[in-house]
Design an enzyme around this catalytic site. Structure first.
Site, PDB file in Angstrom:
ATOM      1  N   ASP A   1      -5.938  13.959 -25.218  1.00  0.00           N
ATOM      2  CA  ASP A   1      -6.185  12.451 -24.846  1.00  0.00           C
ATOM      3  C   ASP A   1      -5.649  11.635 -25.952  1.00  0.00           C
ATOM      4  O   ASP A   1      -6.171  11.364 -27.208  1.00  0.00           O
ATOM      5  CB  ASP A   1      -7.562  12.048 -24.733  1.00  0.00           C
ATOM      6  CG  ASP A   1      -7.916  10.411 -24.240  1.00  0.00           C
ATOM      7  OD1 ASP A   1      -6.879   9.754 -24.646  1.00  0.00           O
ATOM      8  OD2 ASP A   1      -9.054  10.238 -24.135  1.00  0.00           O
TER       9      ASP A   1
ATOM     10  N   LYS B   1      -1.748   0.375 -24.973  1.00  0.00           N
ATOM     11  CA  LYS B   1      -2.089   0.386 -26.728  1.00  0.00           C
ATOM     12  C   LYS B   1      -0.837   0.416 -27.378  1.00  0.00           C
ATOM     13  O   LYS B   1      -0.037  -0.330 -27.382  1.00  0.00           O
ATOM     14  CB  LYS B   1      -3.250   1.620 -26.936  1.00  0.00           C
ATOM     15  CG  LYS B   1      -4.396   1.493 -26.324  1.00  0.00           C
ATOM     16  CD  LYS B   1      -5.463   2.360 -26.460  1.00  0.00           C
ATOM     17  CE  LYS B   1      -6.947   2.220 -25.927  1.00  0.00           C
ATOM     18  NZ  LYS B   1      -6.905   2.896 -24.512  1.00  0.00           N
TER      19      LYS B   1
ATOM     20  N   ARG C   1      -1.865  -2.457 -18.641  1.00  0.00           N
ATOM     21  CA  ARG C   1      -3.090  -2.057 -18.646  1.00  0.00           C
ATOM     22  C   ARG C   1      -2.868  -0.553 -17.703  1.00  0.00           C
ATOM     23  O   ARG C   1      -2.679  -0.726 -16.495  1.00  0.00           O
ATOM     24  CB  ARG C   1      -4.231  -2.602 -18.236  1.00  0.00           C
ATOM     25  CG  ARG C   1      -4.286  -3.844 -19.410  1.00  0.00           C
ATOM     26  CD  ARG C   1      -5.422  -4.588 -19.205  1.00  0.00           C
ATOM     27  NE  ARG C   1      -6.788  -3.567 -19.849  1.00  0.00           N
ATOM     28  CZ  ARG C   1      -6.819  -3.596 -21.194  1.00  0.00           C
ATOM     29  NH1 ARG C   1      -6.169  -4.423 -22.157  1.00  0.00           N
ATOM     30  NH2 ARG C   1      -7.508  -2.971 -21.693  1.00  0.00           N
TER      31      ARG C   1
ATOM     32  N   THR D   1      -3.353   5.956 -22.180  1.00  0.00           N
ATOM     33  CA  THR D   1      -3.328   4.771 -21.535  1.00  0.00           C
ATOM     34  C   THR D   1      -1.883   4.253 -21.647  1.00  0.00           C
ATOM     35  O   THR D   1      -1.392   4.749 -22.708  1.00  0.00           O
ATOM     36  CB  THR D   1      -4.459   3.880 -21.960  1.00  0.00           C
ATOM     37  OG1 THR D   1      -4.194   3.876 -23.543  1.00  0.00           O
ATOM     38  CG2 THR D   1      -5.646   4.011 -21.680  1.00  0.00           C
TER      39      THR D   1
ATOM     40  N   GLU E   1      -0.455   4.987  -0.446  1.00  0.00           N
ATOM     41  CA  GLU E   1      -1.343   6.118  -0.767  1.00  0.00           C
ATOM     42  C   GLU E   1      -0.607   7.289  -0.384  1.00  0.00           C
ATOM     43  O   GLU E   1       0.387   7.445   0.362  1.00  0.00           O
ATOM     44  CB  GLU E   1      -2.249   6.015   0.236  1.00  0.00           C
ATOM     45  CG  GLU E   1      -3.671   5.185  -0.300  1.00  0.00           C
ATOM     46  CD  GLU E   1      -4.816   5.244   0.647  1.00  0.00           C
ATOM     47  OE1 GLU E   1      -4.826   6.079   1.488  1.00  0.00           O
ATOM     48  OE2 GLU E   1      -5.638   4.430   0.520  1.00  0.00           O
TER      49      GLU E   1
ATOM     50  N   TYR F   1       0.817  -1.258  -0.027  1.00  0.00           N
ATOM     51  CA  TYR F   1      -0.044   0.021  -0.012  1.00  0.00           C
ATOM     52  C   TYR F   1       0.852   1.318  -0.130  1.00  0.00           C
ATOM     53  O   TYR F   1       1.927   1.224   0.819  1.00  0.00           O
ATOM     54  CB  TYR F   1      -0.833   0.029   1.179  1.00  0.00           C
ATOM     55  CG  TYR F   1      -2.292  -0.032   1.010  1.00  0.00           C
ATOM     56  CD1 TYR F   1      -3.001   0.906   0.200  1.00  0.00           C
ATOM     57  CD2 TYR F   1      -3.143  -1.289   1.539  1.00  0.00           C
ATOM     58  CE1 TYR F   1      -4.259   0.804  -0.302  1.00  0.00           C
ATOM     59  CE2 TYR F   1      -4.434  -1.081   1.177  1.00  0.00           C
ATOM     60  CZ  TYR F   1      -5.027  -0.186   0.104  1.00  0.00           C
ATOM     61  OH  TYR F   1      -6.461  -0.274  -0.034  1.00  0.00           O
TER      62      TYR F   1
HETATM   63  N1  DSN Z   1     -11.780   0.702 -25.128  1.00  0.00           N
HETATM   64  C1  DSN Z   1     -10.755   1.545 -25.652  1.00  0.00           C
HETATM   65  C2  DSN Z   1     -10.605   1.170 -27.275  1.00  0.00           C
HETATM   66  O1  DSN Z   1     -10.719   0.158 -27.634  1.00  0.00           O
HETATM   67  O2  DSN Z   1     -10.149   2.095 -27.972  1.00  0.00           O
HETATM   68  C3  DSN Z   1     -11.003   2.897 -25.468  1.00  0.00           C
HETATM   69  O3  DSN Z   1     -11.185   3.097 -24.065  1.00  0.00           O
END
Ligand code: DSN
Length: 416
Positions: free
Chosen positions: A197, A226, A232, A223, A53, A51
């Site tokens: 974003d 990707k 993730r 994120t 925080e 933990y």
């Molecule tokens: N679910 C993601 C995507 O597939 O682009 C976006 O959050």
């Protein structure tokens, strides 16, 4: 995974089946990728037990000296990779990163100007069923009906008329380059802040293959799983003057304890992204997207905006397959081990559950080592499966060929 096999045979069996699915399917979901074994080891490490925080040197728990080192490394690498003044590596997801930015600078009822999900945006860009749409007053800009590129002139007019507090730009299904500089000029020109974003294109930006929003935009979220090819999770970059507001919007505003094992895995993926081999990989992602687009167009298919500048394509099924929904196309391709996802397209008339489009991306197959020849073949298979009047007759043949191609490009993980 011997311990898991003994302790929980059902979960082990499901993971083994998924391991095989990943090996034997062509992964064309534009937001998915294959993280390195080093990333997986960090994500599966004993840091999950801790933990922490708070932030490095400012924790609410003892024994944080080693996770402090981990988080400092992740922050430093994120700043270096993107040239950012400040980084917060704690968001559990892209959604929490976006909601944290909103919480940092907006009050309920404030106005945001964003692109809708149907036009290619994201749920957190003001969708009515997302907190962003419930808490804030939302005005949408969109794409030009002719070019299907973001309509910056219309955005400027809306910004002038509506005077939003924040402009959000970025997409989960937009195949064209985004002019972040222009968006920032529009936003700042009417006194608004701007959030970029970059969840989908972060890897391209890190490699210098897409213009970066970092010098222009007040906030940048992404994120990490990707095109960035990490675990993730989410990440926020911002100007130093917003650092305190962002940090306190993430914790304690939106989250409790950070996931230190995931922050360690983010640090690993950011180090990987700082290597020159990562730029080579991103260049191949782009070349593969071009090759796949070429192949689909040569087969007579239609792409939203006529092609792509990035890692994804949006197949517009309306003219070539007027009776077929995106859902049906997704299911048909699933039968031959090709995984893609149904997607709304600009001007959509079907529901988001049915859709008239299919989103296809090249990051994951490129990580496997596939190249332009394979992309051209995949384009022909997609056409064959979608356009054969009695597809059942061809499915077995295509599926066998897909599995054979997958076997030539094995995943870099041990079989279970
Ligand atoms: N679910 C993601 C995507 O597939 O682009 C976006 O959050």
């Amino acid at each position: 995974m011997d311990n898991l096999r003994l302790a929980d045979p059902e979960i082990f069996a499901a993971i083994r089946r998924e391991r095989r699915r990943q090996e034997e399917h062509l992964e064309l979901i534009a937001s998915e990728n294959f993280a390195s074994s080093a990333v997986l080891e960090a994500a599966g490490s004993i840091l999950t037990n801790k933990y922490a925080e708070g932030y490095p040197d400012r924790r609410y728990y003892g024994g944080c000296e080693h996770v402090d080192a981990v988080e400092r490394l992740a922050i430093g690498r994120a700043r270096e990779l993107f040239g950012a003044e400040h980084a917060n590596v704690q968001p559990h997801s892209g959604t929490q990163a976006n909601l944290s930015v909103y919480a940092a600078v907006l009050r309920p009822g404030d106005k945001i100007l964003t692109m809708s999900l149907i036009e290619g945006g994201h749920l957190t860009h003001g969708h009515g069923k997302n907190l962003s749409g419930m808490l804030y007053s939302v005005v949408h800009y969109g794409t030009d009906p002719e070019t299907r590129r973001i309509d910056y002139a219309a955005m400027a007019q809306l910004a002038e008329r509506e005077r939003p507090r924040l402009v959000t730009v970025g997409a989960s299904a937009h195949p064209r380059e985004i002019d972040f500089h222009r968006v920032a000029e529009i936003a700042h020109g009417c006194g608004a802040l701007v959030l970029a974003d970059i969840a989908h294109i972060a890897g391209l930006i890190a490699a210098g293959l897409h213009p970066s929003p970092v010098p222009h935009c007040d906030f940048v979220t992404t994120t990490t799983h990707k095109t960035l090819r990490g675990p993730r999770g989410g990440l926020i970059l911002c100007k130093e003057k917003f650092a305190r507001a962002i940090d306190s919007a993430v914790f304690p505003g939106n989250q409790g304890g950070p996931l230190m094992h995931i922050i360690a895995a983010k640090a690993v993926c950011l180090l990987e992204a700082l290597q020159s081999s990562f730029g080579d990989y991103q260049r191949r992602v782009l070349k593969n997207a071009q090759a796949l687009a070429r192949s689909l167009l040569e087969c007579g298919m239609e792409l939203v905006s006529g092609g792509t500048d990035n890692h994804l394509l949006l197949l517009d099924l309306r003219r070539t397959f007027p009776e077929m929904t995106g859902k049906q196309a997704q299911n048909l391709l699933g039968k031959v081990n090709v995984t893609a996802n149904k997607n709304t397209i600009p001007g959509e008339r079907r529901s988001p559950v049915e859709t008239s489009g299919l989103r296809i991306g090249t990051p994951a197959v490129t990580t496997r080592g596939m190249g332009e020849m394979e992309m051209e073949q995949i384009g022909r298979w997609i056409n064959k499966v979608l356009s054969t009047p009695q597809p059942e007759a061809t499915l077995e043949e295509v599926q066998a060929a897909v599995v054979a191609m997958c076997r030539r490009f094995p995943l870099p993980y041990p079989m279970l």
